[in-house]
Structure formats: C-alpha cells, structure tokens
Design a protein around this motif. Structure first.
Motif, mmCIF file in Angstrom:
data_model
loop_
_atom_site.group_PDB
_atom_site.id
_atom_site.type_symbol
_atom_site.label_atom_id
_atom_site.label_comp_id
_atom_site.label_asym_id
_atom_site.label_seq_id
_atom_site.Cartn_x
_atom_site.Cartn_y
_atom_site.Cartn_z
ATOM 1 N N UNK A 105 -8.689 -79.476 -40.999
ATOM 2 C CA UNK A 105 -8.059 -78.156 -40.990
ATOM 3 C C UNK A 105 -9.147 -77.142 -40.690
ATOM 4 N N UNK A 106 -8.961 -76.325 -39.707
ATOM 5 C CA UNK A 106 -10.041 -75.442 -39.263
ATOM 6 C C UNK A 106 -10.198 -74.248 -40.194
ATOM 7 N N UNK A 107 -11.351 -73.628 -40.104
ATOM 8 C CA UNK A 107 -11.703 -72.592 -41.076
ATOM 9 C C UNK A 107 -11.439 -71.179 -40.617
ATOM 10 N N UNK A 108 -10.456 -70.981 -39.793
ATOM 11 C CA UNK A 108 -10.149 -69.627 -39.324
ATOM 12 C C UNK A 108 -9.605 -68.753 -40.431
ATOM 13 N N UNK A 109 -8.906 -67.707 -40.048
ATOM 14 C CA UNK A 109 -8.460 -66.749 -41.046
ATOM 15 C C UNK A 109 -7.083 -67.087 -41.594
ATOM 16 N N UNK A 110 -6.418 -68.073 -40.999
ATOM 17 C CA UNK A 110 -5.070 -68.342 -41.478
ATOM 18 C C UNK A 110 -5.135 -69.254 -42.694
ATOM 19 N N UNK A 111 -4.175 -69.087 -43.569
ATOM 20 C CA UNK A 111 -4.105 -69.911 -44.773
ATOM 21 C C UNK A 111 -2.826 -70.736 -44.699
ATOM 22 N N UNK A 112 -2.794 -71.871 -45.403
ATOM 23 C CA UNK A 112 -1.605 -72.721 -45.289
ATOM 24 C C UNK A 112 -0.414 -72.178 -46.070
ATOM 25 N N UNK A 113 0.086 -71.043 -45.654
ATOM 26 C CA UNK A 113 1.179 -70.416 -46.397
ATOM 27 C C UNK A 113 2.386 -70.235 -45.493
ATOM 28 N N UNK A 114 2.251 -69.367 -44.517
ATOM 29 C CA UNK A 114 3.361 -68.936 -43.677
ATOM 30 C C UNK A 114 3.067 -67.500 -43.342
ATOM 31 N N UNK A 115 3.276 -67.121 -42.076
ATOM 32 C CA UNK A 115 2.787 -65.806 -41.641
ATOM 33 C C UNK A 115 3.621 -64.661 -42.198
ATOM 34 N N UNK A 116 4.918 -64.879 -42.335
ATOM 35 C CA UNK A 116 5.768 -63.738 -42.678
ATOM 36 C C UNK A 116 6.761 -64.147 -43.768
ATOM 37 N N UNK A 117 6.289 -64.082 -44.993
ATOM 38 C CA UNK A 117 7.036 -64.556 -46.150
ATOM 39 C C UNK A 117 8.390 -63.859 -46.306
ATOM 40 N N UNK A 118 8.398 -62.536 -46.144
ATOM 41 C CA UNK A 118 9.638 -61.794 -46.391
ATOM 42 C C UNK A 118 10.732 -62.130 -45.391
ATOM 43 N N UNK A 119 10.332 -62.348 -44.142
ATOM 44 C CA UNK A 119 11.323 -62.719 -43.124
ATOM 45 C C UNK A 119 11.941 -64.069 -43.474
ATOM 46 N N UNK A 120 11.086 -65.030 -43.856
ATOM 47 C CA UNK A 120 11.598 -66.354 -44.234
ATOM 48 C C UNK A 120 12.496 -66.249 -45.466
ATOM 49 N N UNK A 121 12.135 -65.367 -46.374
ATOM 50 C CA UNK A 121 12.903 -65.174 -47.614
ATOM 51 C C UNK A 121 14.291 -64.596 -47.302
ATOM 52 N N UNK A 122 14.308 -63.602 -46.409
ATOM 53 C CA UNK A 122 15.587 -62.970 -46.062
ATOM 54 C C UNK A 122 16.534 -63.952 -45.377
ATOM 55 N N UNK A 123 15.947 -64.909 -44.644
ATOM 56 C CA UNK A 123 16.740 -65.835 -43.854
ATOM 57 C C UNK A 123 17.044 -67.121 -44.630
ATOM 58 N N UNK A 124 16.525 -67.205 -45.849
ATOM 59 C CA UNK A 124 16.563 -68.449 -46.622
ATOM 60 C C UNK A 124 17.939 -69.115 -46.604
ATOM 61 N N UNK A 125 17.943 -70.394 -46.265
ATOM 62 C CA UNK A 125 19.189 -71.145 -46.299
ATOM 63 C C UNK A 125 19.824 -71.341 -44.937
ATOM 64 N N UNK A 126 19.397 -70.532 -43.990
ATOM 65 C CA UNK A 126 19.944 -70.659 -42.634
ATOM 66 C C UNK A 126 19.477 -71.973 -42.004
ATOM 67 N N UNK A 127 20.373 -72.641 -41.284
ATOM 68 C CA UNK A 127 20.009 -73.908 -40.627
ATOM 69 C C UNK A 127 20.521 -73.919 -39.197
ATOM 70 N N UNK A 128 19.814 -74.652 -38.362
ATOM 71 C CA UNK A 128 20.231 -74.807 -36.962
ATOM 72 C C UNK A 128 20.008 -76.246 -36.537
ATOM 73 N N UNK A 129 20.983 -76.827 -35.883
ATOM 74 C CA UNK A 129 20.767 -78.108 -35.203
ATOM 75 C C UNK A 129 20.497 -77.812 -33.743
ATOM 76 N N UNK A 130 19.553 -78.545 -33.169
ATOM 77 C CA UNK A 130 19.353 -78.442 -31.722
ATOM 78 C C UNK A 130 19.326 -79.850 -31.169
ATOM 79 N N UNK A 131 20.243 -80.129 -30.272
ATOM 80 C CA UNK A 131 20.289 -81.463 -29.677
ATOM 81 C C UNK A 131 19.869 -81.389 -28.222
#
Ligand SMILES: [Zn+2]
Lengths: 277, 304
Positions: free
Chosen positions: A141-167
């Motif tokens: 895992x490289x040592x850049x500035x990103x952390x193993x979290x997720x870039x935009x927590x609030x957006x993911x939180x607002x969308x929580x539960x949404x699902x998509x299938x792509x075939x």
C-alpha cells in the motif's frame, strides 16, 4: 549542519530496517489466522483451483481492486463452495467469505478492498469435498496522502442502501454471465483517534450479502471493514431462464473496530433486476 | 552517555534546534510562503513537500498550514519570529493531509487558535491512525496523539479573521480536493491562498470529489486575483491561465472514465488506459495518477 545530517541518516537507517522486516512474512497467517479460521485443517498452497490477482503496488489503499480467477468450472459434482479472503496486516484481517454454488457457473470474483500497509492478501478456496487451496499475493500500500477510508463519507452516507446491478449487454442464455453489483455504503472502519467523543467511533459496515436468481443462491457472503466504501462486486451466474436477480444485504455496527463481540444489528436492504432473454 | 544510548535518544527524540528556520518568500506585502519541493513524502524530506506560510497583520500573525511534522512546524515558527515580533494568533489548516497539519503541535499555545473546515476534525481523527503508521514506516517521522491538534474554530460557510487592519476571508468549500478544503482570501493584497485546491507542476491529487473539484474551479475561474498560492507548485500571477492545466487534467479524467463506465468497463480497465496523454505534463504522474483514476471512478460509477 553535520550533526543533523547524521541524525537524518540514523533515522533513515532505522526506518529502512523497520520496512524490511515490517510485513513480508507469514507470521500472522501461520500463528493466528490459520488456526482461528481453519483450525487443524491442511491448506494446499496452489494456483490450480483459484488464482488471486491484485496490484503489487496499491496506489490507493482505500480502493485496491482484487480478482479471484477460478481455474475449474462449477459443476454439480465438483465446485468451489467457498472463498475466504484475508489481508494479513490489516487491523481486522478477515475481509469476507463468499459461498458459491454450481448455479454461479464460474467461481470468479472481483471486488475492491482496503489494504492498510504492506501485506499478503490471501484467498482460500474450499471445495465441495472439503479440500482447501490457497492463492496469495503481496501488496504494497503506497504512502501517499490517501487513507483507507473513502473520499467522500457524507455522499456515501446519504446514498446508503442504494444498489445497482450492471450486466454485460450480450446475455447468452445458459452460459455463465458476468454480473456487477454496486452497493452504496460508507463501510466505516471505526478506526480513529480517541480524542473527543462527538464522533461516531463505532464501525458500521455491511456484514451479509445474498444474491439469488429465481430464489436460488448464487452468492452468499459475510463481509467486514476491509471491503472498500461503496462496495463493488463482480461474479457470475447462469441466466438460463427469464426471472429475477435479487440482492439483499444487512449492515451492523460494532463497538470496537477489531472485535466482533459487541455488535448491533443494522438494517436490511433489497434490490431486484429482471432478466429477459 | 554511551554512544548507542545517544543514538537511540536522538532517534526517538526529534531534536529541534532553536535556530532552525525554513526558507520563505514574501510574495506580497506581509504574505510569506515556503515553497515545497515536488517529491513524494520520503525519509529524506520527512513529508515536507507542501507550500506553507503565514500572513502578518497589524496585531498578529496567522499561520497557514503548519508543515509535515513538529520539526518543520518549529522551523516555521522560528522563521516567523525572525521576521516579526507580533504574536501568532491563528493556525489555519487548509485540510487534513499530513504535509499540511502535523506541524501544528509546535504552535500549541493558549493564545493560538486553530482554524479549519467544519469537517476537518473528523478527517484528522479518522486519518491520523493510518498516517502515523505510514509516517513512521515511510517518512521517518515519529508522530503521536500529541500531534493531533483539532480546530477550535470551525468554518461552515465563510468566516472573517481580523489580524489587525487586515481581514482574511475564509471559505469552506464543498467536496473537491478533499471533503474539507478551506481557502483564505487576503483582500489587502488580493491574494487567494488556495492550498491543494490548486496544484501546479505536481499532478493534482484527488481525495474528495472530481465533480465537486471541477465545479469549484469553474466557479473560481470567474474571479480574478493578483496572486493565487497553490498547495504544491509556483506562485500564480495569471490565475485564469494557470488554472487551465489542472482543469484540463480533471476534465479529461472525468470524460474518459465516464466513457468507460458507459461501455461497461471496470476500474481495472480504467487504471490501465485513462488520461495517459497527460503523463508528460506533470511531475509525480506515475505516483498519483492511478489513485486519481480509482477515486474518480468510484464516484462516477454512481452517476445516473
Ligand atoms: Zn492535499
């Protein structure tokens, strides 16, 4: 400033030693994980049943794409029953276990995971006769500035539960068909400094996923915090008839990021997709 | 003291020389910037790669980003004290990336207020455990919980800070470079301190939202500024021209990823093919481009 130069090189030397012995070993697997998850069982190291692929250098520790490529077809007589994934040096090494069936057609899986540091990633396949095979690969895992979290927590939180299938568009009936399931969930690790109490310190993650086709199981998974935010899974199933592809997941919140002793059950979510010839 | 004891003491106790300073440039009246080098954080530079600095008012001084570790923070503090005798009243952190915040400890004092975006505290607390491990493994910094200094003043939309006959306007941006970017505008010199909302020469690093970053750039492009200070790269004196390379890169990244998603392709495909035409235009392209593709892809696959 000679003195400082010397100091810098002393620190460097120490850090280099630190790196060299940091993680490129089998200790955690041999001494802890093997016993904890496969007590007393023999596991053959081999790429003949499944082959795990991951980038050697993970540019984004929050989103490391991994693929498990099966080397045998899923037949009623002989099939891969379960694939279990670990990242040895993650705070909680268990990534998930994925149960597959002959209806999966092909036991390939792909997903994105969090890799906190230099570590082996390993996949253990359990056959329907109980035999175990392991494929592993080393990830830096490289040592850049990103952390193993997720870039935009609030957006993911607002969308929580949404699902998509792509075939894939070219559906050929009765052949294993590559399917993608996207789930929106922040998959919060709960790892954080303990300075103030105003933030949620609990982990909050997807713990079960079930995909069925006309109520027949294709993929049944137990997952944990090493799955990236907004999880993305790829797998196969055989669309041999018209019908309904269904995904369900549940989430949970645990008091500690590294223990699953005290957890509260969250909610469940569902999404369907109609398969037509 | 035996030699090895001395060595181990030196290794585990960062030695800060009272006289250590860092090179700063007065880019406009009483606006000082230390320009970082375009390198990956490593054991030589100890993560000291960002542009950091300070602005002096009639009453007091505000620091803007404190550096990568307490040693750099202390050197910045020493530098301020060689230039002015006015007290430091604020330390503004533009976001939680380690090259911008881990000098904070050097400024900790009852009279100093720390200022950040209202989501900065959360970002610092959730990222710190990971940064500490990385920092030790890879940059030779020994950071501890004492290096976690949270803002006591949080900016939700905008906030004015008075340094004495000099009012700074702080803006909390929607998710862009990160989900907690803060910029500082000094009307006295018409200087916008954008920090990592703008990269020059150094490849822009996406750790927030590609759509958000592009729209913030398009909005800011409508304004004119005498000076703009990027988080990485040289001072901007021709804003509308200088922001183009970054805007072009982000637009191309988005365009090519959207196309692949439409075609039913996956993250692994994108990592191999997207926006490599930009490779020669940027430093540290190979180090950060794949990370940018990953972050952007994970966002754009949720577009309807
Ligand atoms: Zn940054």
């Amino acid at each position: 400033m000679l003195f400082k130069t010397y100091l810098t090189s002393a620190i460097m030397a120490l850090a280099l030693i630190g790196n060299a012995h940091a993680t490129n070993d089998e200790n955690i697997w041999q001494q802890e994980l093997h016993q904890q998850y496969f007590a007393g069982k023999n596991i053959e190291e081999s790429n003949e049943i499944i082959k795990l692929e991951a980038p050697y250098r993970a540019e984004d520790p929050a989103l490391v794409p991994i693929q498990i490529k099966s080397q045998i077809p899923q037949t009623a007589n002989k099939y891969i029953k379960k694939i279990t994934l670990f990242v040895d040096n993650n705070p909680y090494p268990f990534v998930g276990e994925f149960e597959l069936t002959p209806a999966s057609g092909k036991a390939d899986l792909a997903m994105r995971i969090r890799v906190n540091t230099y570590s082996y990633v390993r996949a253990i396949a359990e056959m329907n006769d109980g035999k175990l095979y392991m494929s592993k690969t080393f990830v830096k895992a490289s040592g850049g500035c990103s952390a193993p979290i997720g870039a935009d927590l609030d957006t993911a939180m607002q969308r929580l539960g949404k699902m998509k299938f792509k075939l894939q568009p070219d559906t050929k009936m009765s052949e294993p068909h590559l399917t993608q399931l996207l789930i929106s969930h922040p998959n919060i690790t709960g790892m954080q400094m303990d300075q103030v109490t105003r933030f949620i310190k609990k982990s909050h993650f997807i713990d079960t996923i079930k995909v069925t086709f006309n109520d027949k199981a294709i993929l049944t998974a137990k997952t944990d915090i090493a799955i990236s935010a907004d999880p993305n899974f790829r797998f196969y199933f055989i669309p041999n008839t018209t019908g309904t592809l269904k995904a369900e997941f549940t989430d949970t919140a645990c008091e500690s990021p590294t223990s699953r002793k005290v957890c509260t059950t969250g909610k469940s979510y569902m999404q369907t997709y109609t398969i037509k010839p | 003291m035996k030699f090895f004891q001395l060595v181990s003491l030196l290794i585990f106790t960062p030695i800060i020389f009272a006289s250590d300073t860092i090179k700063v440039k007065e880019i406009a009246a009483d606006v000082y910037v230390h320009f970082g080098k375009h390198e990956l954080p490593n054991n030589h530079n100890h993560g000291e790669i960002a542009n950091i600095g300070f602005i002096i008012g009639d009453k007091c001084v505000t620091v803007i980003d404190s550096g990568a570790n307490p040693t750099q923070g202390k050197a910045l503090k020493n530098t301020i004290q060689t230039i002015t005798s006015k007290p430091i009243c604020y330390v503004i952190n533009t976001h939680a990336h380690p090259d911008h915040i881990y000098g904070n400890r050097a400024f900790k004092d009852a009279k100093v207020k720390f200022v950040g975006h209202h989501k900065l505290s959360r970002a610092i607390l959730t990222r710190s455990p990971y940064y500490f491990t990385k920092s030790k493994e890879q940059f030779g910094n020994q950071l501890t919980s004492a290096d976690v200094v949270l803002p006591s003043i949080e900016v939700k939309n905008t906030l004015q800070l008075d340094l004495g006959n000099r009012i700074l306007e702080l803006t909390a941006h929607p998710s862009a470079h990160t989900d907690h970017d803060l910029s500082i505008y000094d009307s006295k010199t018409d200087t916008l301190w954008l920090s990592d909302l703008l990269f020059r020469e150094h490849l822009p690093v996406l750790d927030g939202s590609i759509n958000g970053w592009i729209s913030e750039l398009e909005r800011l492009e409508q304004n004119s500024y005498t000076y703009v200070i990027p988080g990485h790269g040289a001072l901007v004196t021709d804003w509308k021209h200088s922001l183009q390379p970054q805007k072009k890169y982000l637009l191309l990244l988005r365009k090519e990823i959207r196309l692949l998603i439409q075609q039913g392709k996956f993250l692994e495909d994108a990592i191999k093919t997207v926006a490599y035409s930009e490779q020669k235009r940027w430093k540290l392209f190979n180090e950060f481009h794949k990370k940018n593709i990953s972050t952007a892809f994970a966002e754009l696959e949720w577009e309807e």
